[in-house]
Design an enzyme around this catalytic site. Sequence first.
Site, PDB file in Angstrom:
ATOM      1  N   CYS A  69      86.790  63.750  54.990  1.00 55.36           N
ATOM      2  CA  CYS A  69      88.017  64.548  54.957  1.00 55.36           C
ATOM      3  C   CYS A  69      89.049  63.801  55.785  1.00 55.36           C
ATOM      4  CB  CYS A  69      87.759  65.933  55.547  1.00 55.36           C
ATOM      5  SG  CYS A  69      89.256  66.920  55.802  1.00 55.36           S
ATOM      6  N   CYS A 179      93.652  62.040  50.396  1.00 57.12           N
ATOM      7  CA  CYS A 179      92.929  63.299  50.589  1.00 57.12           C
ATOM      8  C   CYS A 179      91.750  63.249  49.631  1.00 57.12           C
ATOM      9  CB  CYS A 179      93.816  64.504  50.288  1.00 57.12           C
ATOM     10  SG  CYS A 179      92.917  66.083  50.196  1.00 57.12           S
TER      11      CYS A 179
END
Length: 254
Positions: A69, A179
Site C-alpha cells: 500500500c 496506488c
Amino acid sequence: MIGIFDSGIGGLPIARAIRDLDSTVDLLYFGDVAHAPYGTKDPEVVQQFVLRVMRHLRLEGATLLVSACNSASVTVIRPLMDLFGILESGVVEMVGPTVQALNQKQSGRIVVVATPTTVRSGMYEQGFASVGLKVSMIACPDLARAIEFGDSKAEIQRQVERAVEEVLLRGCDTLVLGCTHYPFARSFFEQAFIKHECRVEIFDPAQAVASYTLSRYSEKGEGKIRFLVSKYSPIFEQRVTELFGSHSVEEVIL
C-alpha cells in the site's frame, strides 16, 4: 512466511506476482477493509491502523512484511526507515522498488498518479530525486475507494478520464500507478490514452516489488496462502477467487 498488507484488495496483485515467481513461498495476506481506503486519511490515523496490522502479522509468524500500500509505505514505513533504519531488514515498501525499476529511465517525463495521502507525503519526489529523476504527482481522491467497493464501471471510467486529462496537461511518457488499487483500473487508463491518441507507458510496480521481496527472503515454504480481512467484503472475496482460485477469507477483528 511473508506477510503482505493493504487497506483492502490493492496488494492482491503483488501477492499474485510473488506466487508466480516462487510457488513454494508461504504467504499471509491482510486486507484492512474496515478502514479502507487509507489514501484519504490523516497520516496519524493511518499509522495507528498499519502498526496494528503489522503487529498481528508478526504474531501470526510472518518474518518479512510487505507494505503493499503506497499510503502506508509513505506515512509509516519510509519515515521509520529514515529516522531509525530499524525496519529496513524486515519490511518491504513500495517507493524504493518502484524508483529502482525506473532508475535507468534517464530521459522522459514521469507522472505518478496516487492517493492524496501519498501525494502530500512528497516521498516519490524524494525517491526519484535520489537517482536524479524528476516526477510530477497527480492525486486521484476517490479512485481507490471506487475500486475497493465495486463502484460502477462508468464511475471508475469517469474518474480515470479526469486523471488522464490532468496527466496529458502535465506532459507524460511514463505513468506510474502509485496506488496498488489502480492496476485494477488499468484497462480504463489504456482506453483513455487511446481515446486521446497518446502513447504512454503504464508502469505497475507489482512485479518490481515482488522481485525485490523475494531477493530479501530465503526461507523454504510449502506454498501455503491465507487471506485475512478486518471486515468481510464480497468484493475482496471475488478478487481473491479471480487471482488465486477458491480460498477461504478469514475475518479478524483487531
